[in-house]
Design an enzyme around this catalytic site. Structure first.
Site, PDB file in Angstrom:
ATOM      1  N   ILE A  39      18.847   3.567  -1.030  1.00 52.08           N
ATOM      2  CA  ILE A  39      18.347   2.394  -1.750  1.00 52.08           C
ATOM      3  C   ILE A  39      18.793   2.404  -3.204  1.00 52.08           C
ATOM      4  O   ILE A  39      19.200   1.382  -3.753  1.00 52.08           O
ATOM      5  CB  ILE A  39      16.811   2.334  -1.667  1.00 52.08           C
ATOM      6  N   GLY A 190       4.621  -2.817 -12.767  1.00 56.31           N
ATOM      7  CA  GLY A 190       5.284  -1.529 -12.903  1.00 56.31           C
ATOM      8  C   GLY A 190       6.725  -1.737 -13.323  1.00 56.31           C
ATOM      9  O   GLY A 190       7.133  -2.856 -13.662  1.00 56.31           O
ATOM     10  N   HIS A 450      23.073  11.050 -38.728  1.00 52.33           N
ATOM     11  CA  HIS A 450      22.755   9.814 -39.448  1.00 52.33           C
ATOM     12  C   HIS A 450      24.003   8.960 -39.572  1.00 52.33           C
ATOM     13  O   HIS A 450      25.087   9.483 -39.847  1.00 52.33           O
ATOM     14  CB  HIS A 450      22.237  10.156 -40.848  1.00 52.33           C
TER      15      HIS A 450
END
Length: 471
Positions: A39, A190, A450
């Site tokens: 699935i 959900g 950063h």
């Protein structure tokens, strides 16, 4: 014995377990009744992410002016969106077939059931009988058998929560419609329900999400849950929380949903309804009852090494219970196979991250603040918003925040919760920290590059100890 190991089901639990077993020198067969990859690859995790990406890009086109850009009025071709999604699934399905061939794993196409071997050889598992796609049956014996049969959408026919192939869908029909509905109601908030709500809303549909519990995304930290609903409502999604569905019926023009909330009744009409109220494990027609396999609430009971109560028989992934996540299934499959091969170390529960690929994204790992308090833990909690993160500001993705939960006594990171742009890619940093049993000291000492949105992870850790820098 024909094989050392037979695995029933080729989803991310089954096929990964098969590969690991082959690496360990076991002779392996895998039985699949539909498509390799299960699935997840064919009708779940992967194709839904392809749909969501199309929706996300289309939605971003309406904000081009924010970046100093301009373009003609954007349009979409719904059929091409669906076909792209199916193409992605097909590519990965073919990739799994290649991996099976590479690792010399025999693929048996058909539907399996189990029978008690007569007699059961020492160390042998139940016999596997495969009803072959090509016709006929094949009996297969192995020293060990792993059930990796997955799960399917939960349906409640008594009140109409059952796919009808036309206007009432589960996730399967929701991925391949012929056109985008103008309006839809999603039953259940959900990850599956929210992702489909997010996708169809991005394409302009009028979407209402109905949730029986008191808040959406109930497994998430309450702060994240509340922030998510607020963010979704800004995008035009509508919610009915604390609403119990009493009836869903198809009408000539679409669907009609009846619900009760706060002692009042309400009826919603829409073109389509998506049923996303959970899943049921695929435990039927496998012969488990005759073997005496212990099954509870639709899921096979297992021990810490994925063994069932029947010698030689194991179960992994969705069929073995929550959390119903592909990466949990893969992790269980690897440990199970290593245990079978005598190569497993101690079974130390690993933190399992959860992700929802909506806009904004949601990701978490470990205990929520409420769960930690309920367990009697003394905690320190840190937070840092993306609205003051340099990369987030530059990218125009300032929505959301990072939240950390530390054990106040030991300094161990025991939970992390995030909502914002690409947080599903960042959560693994916290998962790794928890696996390595990192404390606040290690997280504070870690150098975060950063400018990145991941700096918010550092700041949230600092904030838990009153040391936040940029807030």
């Amino acid at each position: 014995m024909d094989f050392d190991l037979v695995i029933i089901g080729s989803g991310p639990g089954g096929y990964v377990a098969a590969i690991r077993a082959s690496q360990l020198g076991l002779k392996v067969a895998i039985v699949e009744r539909e498509l390799l990859g299960g699935i997840c690859l064919n009708w779940g995790c992967i194709p839904t992410k392809a749909l969501l990406k199309s929706g996300e890009v289309f939605e971003q086109l309406s904000h081009l002016d924010d970046y100093g850009l301009g373009a003609a009025k954007p349009t979409f071709d719904f059929d091409k969106i669906v076909q792209r999604s199916r193409g992605v699934a097909k590519q990965l399905n073919q990739g799994v077939a290649f991996l099976m061939k590479k690792h010399k794993i025999e693929v048996i196409e058909g539907e399996a059931r189990l029978e008690k071997a007569t007699p059961i050889s020492k160390g042998g598992a139940p016999k596997v009988i495969v009803k072959l796609k090509a016709g006929g049956e094949r009996a297969v014996t192995a020293k060990s058998v792993i059930l990796a049969t997955g799960a399917r959408a939960k349906e409640i026919p008594a009140i109409g929560l059952k796919a009808d192939g036309a206007n009432i869908w589960t996730y399967r029909q929701a991925m391949t419609p012929t056109a985008c509905p103008e309006s839809l109601v999603v039953v259940g908030s959900g990850a599956i329900g929210i992702e489909f709500a997010s996708f169809y809303r991005a394409l302009g549909a009028d979407v209402t999400v109905v949730e029986a519990l008191d808040r959406i995304l109930h497994v998430e930290d309450e702060e994240v849950s509340k922030a998510a609903q607020k963010a979704f409502e800004k995008r035009g999604l509508k919610f009915r929380v604390g609403a119990k569905v009493t009836k869903l019926v198809a009408t000539k023009s679409g669907v009609e949903l009846s619900m009760e909330s706060g002692g009042k009744t309400e009826t919603l009409s829409a073109d389509v309804a998506i049923v996303a109220v959970g899943i049921d494990g695929n435990v039927e027609n496998l012969g488990l009852e005759a073997l005496g396999v212990k099954v509870e609430r639709g899921h096979v009971l297992i021990d810490g090494h994925c063994a069932t109560n029947v010698p030689g028989l194991y179960a992994i992934g969705d069929v073995a219970g929550a959390p119903w996540l592909a990466h949990k299934a893969s992790h269980e499959g690897i440990h199970c196979v290593e245990f079978i091969a005598g190569k497993a170390g101690p079974n130390i529960p690993a933190p399992i991250p959860g992700c929802t690929y909506s806009t904004p994204q949601i990701a978490s790992v470990g205990l929520t603040e409420a769960a930690a308090k309920a367990a009697g833990r003394e905690i320190k909690v840190g937070r840092f918003p993306f609205r003051v993160n340099g990369k987030a500001i530059a990218s125009g993705e300032t929505e959301g925040f990072v939240k950390t939960v530390f054990d106040a006594r030991t300094g161990a990171l025991i939970g992390a919760h995030m909502i914002g742009g690409e947080v599903t890619e960042m959560i693994q940093g916290f998962a790794l920290a928890m696996t390595l049993e990192a404390t606040e000291a290690e997280l504070m000492a870690t150098v975060f590059p950063h400018p990145t949105m991941s700096e918010a992870m550092h700041e949230a850790s600092l904030d838990a100890y009153g040391m936040v820098l940029h807030l």
